[in-house]
Structures are given as C-alpha cells and as structure tokens.
Design an enzyme around this catalytic site. Structure first.
Site, PDB file in Angstrom:
ATOM      1  N   ARG A 155       0.855  -1.209   0.000  1.00 38.73           N
ATOM      2  CA  ARG A 155       0.000   0.000   0.000  1.00 38.73           C
ATOM      3  C   ARG A 155       0.886   1.252   0.000  1.00 38.73           C
ATOM      4  NH1 ARG A 155      -1.610  -0.408   6.436  1.00 38.73           N
ATOM      5  NH2 ARG A 155      -0.049   1.092   7.110  1.00 38.73           N
ATOM      6  N   TYR A 165      12.002   7.808  15.099  1.00 38.19           N
ATOM      7  CA  TYR A 165      11.825   7.871  13.639  1.00 38.19           C
ATOM      8  C   TYR A 165      12.818   8.857  13.002  1.00 38.19           C
ATOM      9  CZ  TYR A 165       9.006   8.341   9.288  1.00 38.19           C
ATOM     10  OH  TYR A 165       8.556   8.371   7.998  1.00 38.19           O
ATOM     11  N   LYS A 196      15.598   7.944  10.299  1.00 34.86           N
ATOM     12  CA  LYS A 196      15.547   8.532   8.958  1.00 34.86           C
ATOM     13  C   LYS A 196      16.811   9.340   8.633  1.00 34.86           C
ATOM     14  CE  LYS A 196      11.698   6.951   7.215  1.00 34.86           C
ATOM     15  NZ  LYS A 196      11.813   5.791   6.302  1.00 34.86           N
TER      16      LYS A 196
HETATM   17  N1  LIG Z   1       3.485   9.133   4.428  1.00 39.29           N
HETATM   18  C1  LIG Z   1       4.357  10.087   4.693  1.00 39.29           C
HETATM   19  O1  LIG Z   1       4.001  11.257   4.891  1.00 39.29           O
HETATM   20  C2  LIG Z   1       5.838   9.776   4.735  1.00 39.29           C
HETATM   21  C3  LIG Z   1       6.718  10.861   4.889  1.00 39.29           C
HETATM   22  C4  LIG Z   1       8.076  10.612   4.927  1.00 39.29           C
HETATM   23  C5  LIG Z   1       8.564   9.327   4.812  1.00 39.29           C
HETATM   24  N2  LIG Z   1       7.704   8.282   4.665  1.00 39.29           N
HETATM   25  C6  LIG Z   1       8.283   6.944   4.562  1.00 39.29           C
HETATM   26  O2  LIG Z   1       7.846   6.329   3.365  1.00 39.29           O
HETATM   27  C7  LIG Z   1       7.741   4.914   3.545  1.00 39.29           C
HETATM   28  C8  LIG Z   1       6.334   4.446   3.188  1.00 39.29           C
HETATM   29  O3  LIG Z   1       5.395   5.130   4.008  1.00 39.29           O
HETATM   30  P1  LIG Z   1       3.807   5.057   3.787  1.00 39.29           P
HETATM   31  O4  LIG Z   1       3.262   6.374   4.194  1.00 39.29           O
HETATM   32  O5  LIG Z   1       3.495   4.504   2.452  1.00 39.29           O
HETATM   33  O6  LIG Z   1       3.429   4.010   4.958  1.00 39.29           O
HETATM   34  P2  LIG Z   1       2.299   2.886   5.052  1.00 39.29           P
HETATM   35  O7  LIG Z   1       2.147   2.637   6.517  1.00 39.29           O
HETATM   36  O8  LIG Z   1       1.101   3.260   4.265  1.00 39.29           O
HETATM   37  O9  LIG Z   1       2.999   1.624   4.356  1.00 39.29           O
HETATM   38  C9  LIG Z   1       4.125   1.005   4.923  1.00 39.29           C
HETATM   39  C10 LIG Z   1       4.154  -0.440   4.469  1.00 39.29           C
HETATM   40  O10 LIG Z   1       5.329  -1.054   5.033  1.00 39.29           O
HETATM   41  C11 LIG Z   1       4.965  -2.363   5.483  1.00 39.29           C
HETATM   42  N3  LIG Z   1       5.887  -2.804   6.528  1.00 39.29           N
HETATM   43  C12 LIG Z   1       5.983  -2.359   7.812  1.00 39.29           C
HETATM   44  N4  LIG Z   1       6.907  -3.055   8.479  1.00 39.29           N
HETATM   45  C13 LIG Z   1       7.425  -3.964   7.613  1.00 39.29           C
HETATM   46  C14 LIG Z   1       8.425  -4.980   7.725  1.00 39.29           C
HETATM   47  N5  LIG Z   1       9.064  -5.197   8.889  1.00 39.29           N
HETATM   48  N6  LIG Z   1       8.704  -5.743   6.640  1.00 39.29           N
HETATM   49  C15 LIG Z   1       8.040  -5.536   5.465  1.00 39.29           C
HETATM   50  N7  LIG Z   1       7.086  -4.588   5.306  1.00 39.29           N
HETATM   51  C16 LIG Z   1       6.785  -3.813   6.360  1.00 39.29           C
HETATM   52  C17 LIG Z   1       3.534  -2.187   6.002  1.00 39.29           C
HETATM   53  O11 LIG Z   1       2.873  -3.444   6.115  1.00 39.29           O
HETATM   54  C18 LIG Z   1       2.942  -1.261   4.962  1.00 39.29           C
HETATM   55  O12 LIG Z   1       2.365  -1.957   3.876  1.00 39.29           O
HETATM   56  C19 LIG Z   1       8.132   4.650   4.996  1.00 39.29           C
HETATM   57  O13 LIG Z   1       9.504   4.332   5.078  1.00 39.29           O
HETATM   58  C20 LIG Z   1       7.878   5.990   5.659  1.00 39.29           C
HETATM   59  O14 LIG Z   1       8.628   6.140   6.842  1.00 39.29           O
HETATM   60  C21 LIG Z   1       6.348   8.482   4.629  1.00 39.29           C
END
Ligand SMILES: NC(=O)c1ccc[n+]([C@@H]2O[C@H](COP(=O)([O-])OP(=O)(O)OC[C@H]3O[C@@H](n4cnc5c(N)ncnc54)[C@H](O)[C@@H]3O)[C@@H](O)[C@H]2O)c1
Length: 255
Positions: free
Chosen positions: A16, A155, A159
């Site tokens: 997702r 976090y 990061k």
């Molecule tokens: N959404 C934001 O605003 C944002 C901002 C900065 C950085 N990020 C980073 O982007 C990346 C994706 O974020 P997102 O918003 O799509 O998050 P999300 O929570 O929608 O998706 C994260 C996915 O990672 C999977 N996951 C978690 N732990 C896992 C593991 N141990 N092994 C395999 N899969 C695992 C989850 O099941 C999930 O499907 C992350 O690294 C997040 O820290 C997101």
C-alpha cells in the site's frame, strides 16, 4: 519503449501507500516488480493490481525486512522467479511516535529495526547480485522528519541514519556500477499519515487540509509524487547522481 523495460525492481512495504505507488510507476514504465510486505496475501493482492506491460511479471512476497533470513529469502526468491534484480527500493516503514519521556525501549527498537536494520539487511542481500553484474540501483526512503520532529525521536534518528547509510553505500558501491540515493518525503497522504491524524484525534481531511495550508505549494503530497522522483533516481539518466537525499516535500522544510 519504457525506461524500465526488461528491468526487475523490488519494492519493500509495497502492499500500500508510497511503496505501492512507486511499484505501480515502475510497472507502468516496463519493469517486472516484486512487492514485498509483511503479509504475503496482501503483497500478492497488490502485485495482481500492477499495470504490467506485455512480458513483464509481478510477484508478491511475504517478508519481514528486519529479519535477516526473511530478507535474504525474499531476494533469492525474486531472482529465482523474476530472473534477476536491478533495482531495490527500501520503503518499508512504521511509526511508534511519542514524546521522549513516554517513548519505550520497544518503540525505539521497532522503528530502528524496520527502517535502519531493514534497509541494511535488504541491501546486503541485494548487493551481491548487483556487484556480480556490475549494475544496481538502491533507493532508500528517508523523511523530512530526519531534520527533527516533535514526538519522533526514534523515527527522526532512523531517517537521518538512512541518509548516512545512503552516502556510505554511494562511496562503497560506486566502483561496482551501483548508485544509491534517498528520497525524503514531506507529508504524503497515506495510511501512515491517516494514523497520525487518528493519534492527534483529528479528522483525516482536516489534518490534510491544515498540512496543505502550511506547505509552500499549498497541497499535500501523494504517492505519485514520490514515485516520479524514484523513477528518475533509479534510471540510467541519473547514473552520475549517488549518495544524495532528495527532499520531495513541496518546500516544507525550507524555512
Ligand atoms: N506518508 C508520509 O508522509 C511519509 C513521509 C516521509 C517518509 N515516509 C516513509 O515512506 C515509507 C512508506 O510510508 P507510507 O506512508 O506509504 O506508509 P504505510 O504505513 O502506508 O505503508 C508502509 C508499508 O510497510 C509495510 N511494513 C511495515 N513493516 C514492515 C516490515 N518489517 N517488513 C516488510 N514490510 C513492512 C507495512 O505493512 C505497509 O504496507 C516509509 O519508510 C515511511 O517512513 C512516509
């Protein structure tokens, strides 16, 4: 002809959110894609939705990136079933937000293990294939929170760690035809930021609206914004770019 025709791309945490958006973009541009996520059926379901071009394949793999054997097995299976690996996107992530005085040791360890150890383990498993073929692209997901964010000591440390890890990969792997870069997203509308809204007891739409209002470009980001940058950084057009972190945040951290 797509930029990724004949390429094999692995995206972690891609059932997702940003991971799925990025996997979709690589598929649109011709790649075969392995979607890795904790739950194999969710990964397979997401893989089945990818807009593959003719001849390309998709695979969903259940894997916990913070576990060495699981990470190694996921890369081995990708190579066996898709025929190789050219690009690795370390995207899997979780949050366990709390102010420092309330943050538990578990909150710290879980976040470090998924983001930092996970990226290390997946990269280590992929690099031997990359080095052998003298070709590979690694993309790590950092965050604007790397620069510091209230309630995210774990976090933000992870990061910023990802950025140091990326720079070191750039130095060590450059001689082997491998590029490593990172993207630091700002606010991206996904289930991760929806969960933050819930934690702050705010309506999701209101939370997004307030974030959009505070952003220089007056909108929130979407997975497609990250996917577009990812597709560039992992392409051969970006082969002179390595060790870098690109902030994709609408200018949120400019001042
Ligand atoms: N959404 C934001 O605003 C944002 C901002 C900065 C950085 N990020 C980073 O982007 C990346 C994706 O974020 P997102 O918003 O799509 O998050 P999300 O929570 O929608 O998706 C994260 C996915 O990672 C999977 N996951 C978690 N732990 C896992 C593991 N141990 N092994 C395999 N899969 C695992 C989850 O099941 C999930 O499907 C992350 O690294 C997040 O820290 C997101």
């Amino acid at each position: 002809m797509g930029r990724y025709d004949g390429r094999i791309v692995v995206v972690t945490g891609a059932a997702r959110g940003i991971g799925f958006g990025t996997a979709t973009r690589f598929a649109e541009e011709g790649a075969s894609v392995a979607i890795i996520d904790l739950d194999e059926s969710a990964a397979a379901e997401a893989a089945a939705k990818l807009p593959l071009v003719e001849g390309a394949k998709a695979l969903g793999i259940g894997c916990d990136v913070s576990n060495g054997e699981s990470a190694e097995a996921a890369i081995t299976r990708t190579v066996a079933e898709l025929g190789g690996i050219h690009v690795l996107v370390n995207n899997a992530g979780i949050t366990r937000d709390n102010l420092l005085f309330k943050m538990t040791e578990d909150d710290w360890d879980l976040v470090m293990n998924v983001h930092l150890k996970g990226a290390f383990l997946m990269t280590k498993a992929a690099q031997k294939h990359f080095v052998e073929q003298k070709y590979g692209k690694i993309l790590n997901l950092s965050s604007v929170s790397a620069l510091g964010n209230r309630g995210q000591a774990n976090y933000s440390a992870a990061k910023m760690g990802v950025q140091g890890f990326t720079r070191t990969l750039g130095i060590e792997l450059g001689p082997f035809g491998i590029n490593a870069n990172a993207i630091a997203p700002g606010f991206i509308a996904t289930e991760m930021t929806d969960a933050t809204a819930a934690r702050l007891k705010m309506d999701v739409e209101e939370f997004r609206r307030l974030n959009a209002e505070a952003n220089p470009v007056r909108r929130v980001g979407f997975p497609e914004d990250i996917a577009a940058a990812a597709a560039f950084l992992c392409s051969d057009e970006a082969s002179y770019i390595t060790g870098q972190t690109l902030y994709v945040d609408g200018g949120a951290k400019l001042g």
